[in-house]
Design an enzyme around this catalytic site. Structure first.
Site, PDB file in Angstrom:
ATOM      1  N   SER A 248       0.838  -1.196   0.000  1.00 53.54           N
ATOM      2  CA  SER A 248       0.000   0.000   0.000  1.00 53.54           C
ATOM      3  C   SER A 248       0.869   1.241   0.000  1.00 53.54           C
ATOM      4  O   SER A 248       1.793   1.364   0.801  1.00 53.54           O
ATOM      5  CB  SER A 248      -0.914   0.014   1.237  1.00 53.54           C
ATOM      6  OG  SER A 248      -1.550   1.268   1.390  1.00 53.54           O
ATOM      7  N   LYS A 249       0.563   2.160  -0.911  1.00 51.73           N
ATOM      8  CA  LYS A 249       1.297   3.429  -0.956  1.00 51.73           C
ATOM      9  C   LYS A 249       1.099   4.194   0.348  1.00 51.73           C
ATOM     10  O   LYS A 249       2.014   4.857   0.841  1.00 51.73           O
ATOM     11  CB  LYS A 249       0.795   4.257  -2.139  1.00 51.73           C
ATOM     12  CG  LYS A 249       1.440   5.639  -2.284  1.00 51.73           C
ATOM     13  CD  LYS A 249       2.888   5.546  -2.675  1.00 51.73           C
ATOM     14  CE  LYS A 249       3.455   6.906  -3.036  1.00 51.73           C
ATOM     15  NZ  LYS A 249       4.877   6.865  -3.383  1.00 51.73           N
TER      16      LYS A 249
END
Length: 482
Positions: A248-249
């Site tokens: 996940s960014k």
């Protein structure tokens, strides 16, 4: 003909999973003498991110994933863009309404929020409130301009489909929501436009993440409602972190652009992500894009999630760095070296030659040479090396002799001359090479490892700085041993 498409939404950065999907779609097409299509799915205007489309173009250009078809722009193919095709989707939705496969929904945002709020699980399926409106009520609402969406009417029963990776899958239709096909702004939703465009563009293979398996029956019900052929599905395993959690960014995980900024080569990244979920069936680990085109086979795809291992990527990247033409490598690494090493009189090409076989990312090169500007604090334990047959006492004795040697050397100060002088001292004292070279190397770098040997370090630092560091090491050892 096999036709695949990469259909990203311009809602942010290029996720590694997105790029792997694009790569596999490209390889499936090229491996079957087919065509690879690029389609920008920008119907979600609320999440549209400025410059995201340019980032998609740039990424595909850098990675060599060239698409085969699209609108002509300046003699080259541009991508298909859904927002430029928005006039075609409503007619298809109205066709489904006429066939009772879809229906108008006039529910307000407030009602839908209340429905969501009152859901036990916090995830509310639409309750089909508008599905049973009479023709008169629908006509009246439309005449009065009441805002509406068009929803898919999910039939009862079960849906079964075959996936190349996961085999036969059956899902009960009761688990599916009556998804919105046309939004209140007249634009299609991602899911609806996706099906219409895949059909019109004659897409034969739909490749996407396994998280879409559960919603695939919605797509198939639309294909069946129109009487269209259902494409071949290839659902890909998730890419996860070492601990099994999703990448996940928001949690700081790197995008493709981030990896390039971190000093990874695009070819290495593409090689690595090709192996995240696919096995060639051999021990080969390094592939050019051309080799992947020739060897990729969907039979090698795995059902299990693949862990993103940055250490493995660094190893692979180091192999690519070693194979770079030196001039190209120097062009890439020079700015980092000059930003990281400030001492005067440095031959940065020589630094680059030392770095090329030792670094795993381009911008990590200065870390090899951080001792040049400032000698790091270090422990006298670094002078102890069993293989070199040296310890703190031997090192002290050797460095005192080396200091005398260096102070007398007022002529040449080259690697060859320094090395010959050090070896002559070894022979004169009846020592092993390592009993002189290791203490000198440690004293000059202050590190447990260095990018070059003792004489090369001395030439790099210069006579004055080399003598200063030898003196410092002698003082350090004397303080420890006294």
């Amino acid at each position: 003909m096999v036709r695949t498409r990469f259909a990203p939404s311009p809602t942010g950065y290029m996720h590694i999973g997105n790029l792997r999907t694009a790569l596999y779609e490209y390889l499936i097409a090229k491996g079957n003498n087919g065509q690879f299509i690029l389609r920008i799915e920008d119907t979600d205007q609320a999440r549209y991110v400025e410059d995201a489309v340019e980032l998609i173009y740039k990424t595909l250009e850098i990675t060599g994933l060239k698409h085969d078809e699209g609108p002509d722009i300046g003699g080259e193919y541009g991508p298909y863009v859904q927002s430029e095709r928005k006039g075609i989707y409503l007619d298809y939705a109205l066709e489904l309404v006429k066939a009772k496969k879809a229906y108008y929904c006039f529910c307000t945002v407030e009602r839908l929020e209340e429905l969501h709020k009152n859901s036990d699980l916090g995830i509310a399926k639409y309750d089909r409130h508008c599905m049973h409106l009479s023709e008169k009520e629908i006509e009246e609402n439309l005449k009065n301009g009441v805002p509406y969406v068009i929803r898919q009417a999910i039939p009862e029963g079960k849906s079964t489909f075959n996936d190349v990776v996961y085999g036969e899958i059956t899902i009960d239709n009761s688990e599916l929501d009556d998804q919105v096909l046309i939004k209140s702004d007249g634009l299609p939703t991602y899911n609806f436009a996706n099906v219409i465009d895949d059909h019109l563009m004659k897409i034969t293979h739909v490749v996407r993440g396994s998280e879409y398996i559960s919603s695939t029956p919605k797509y198939n019900l639309l294909y069946e409602a129109f009487g269209w052929e259902i494409p071949t599905y290839v659902h890909l395993p998730l890419i996860v972190k070492k601990d099994g959690s999703k990448i996940s960014k928001r949690k700081g995980d790197a995008s493709f652009e981030d990896l390039l900024k971190m000093g990874f080569l695009p070819e290495a990244v593409m090689n690595y992500i090709a192996l995240l979920g696919w096995s060639p069936g051999t021990n080969q680990e390094i592939f050019s894009l051309k080799e992947l085109e020739e060897q990729f086979d969907v039979k090698g795809l795995s059902k299990s999630p693949s862990a993103f291992d940055e250490d493995k990527l660094k190893w692979l990247n180091s192999e690519y760095i070693k194979k770079l033409d030196f001039d190209k490598f120097y062009e890439m690494v020079e700015p980092f070296l000059k930003a990281g090493v400030k001492s005067s009189g440095i031959d940065f090409k020589e630094l680059a030659k030392m770095a090329q076989s030792r670094i795993d990312t381009i911008n990590s090169a200065p870390e090899l040479f951080d001792f040049i500007d400032t000698l790091p604090e270090y422990s006298t334990e670094l002078f102890i090396h069993k293989k070199m047959k040296t310890d703190e006492a031997v090192s002290l004795s050797s460095l005192i002799k080396v200091l005398e040697l260096f102070e007398k050397m007022d002529g040449q100060w080259t690697n060859d001359y320094i090395y010959e002088s050090l070896i002559a001292l070894v022979n004169e004292l009846g020592l092993k090479n390592g009993q002189i070279l290791w203490p000198v190397r440690t004293a000059l770098s202050g590190k447990p490892s260095s990018p070059c040997g003792a004489s090369e370090l001395a030439e790099l630092l210069g006579r004055e700085k080399s003598i200063e560091r030898i003196q410092y090491a002698i003082e350090l050892l004397q303080n420890k041993l006294n």
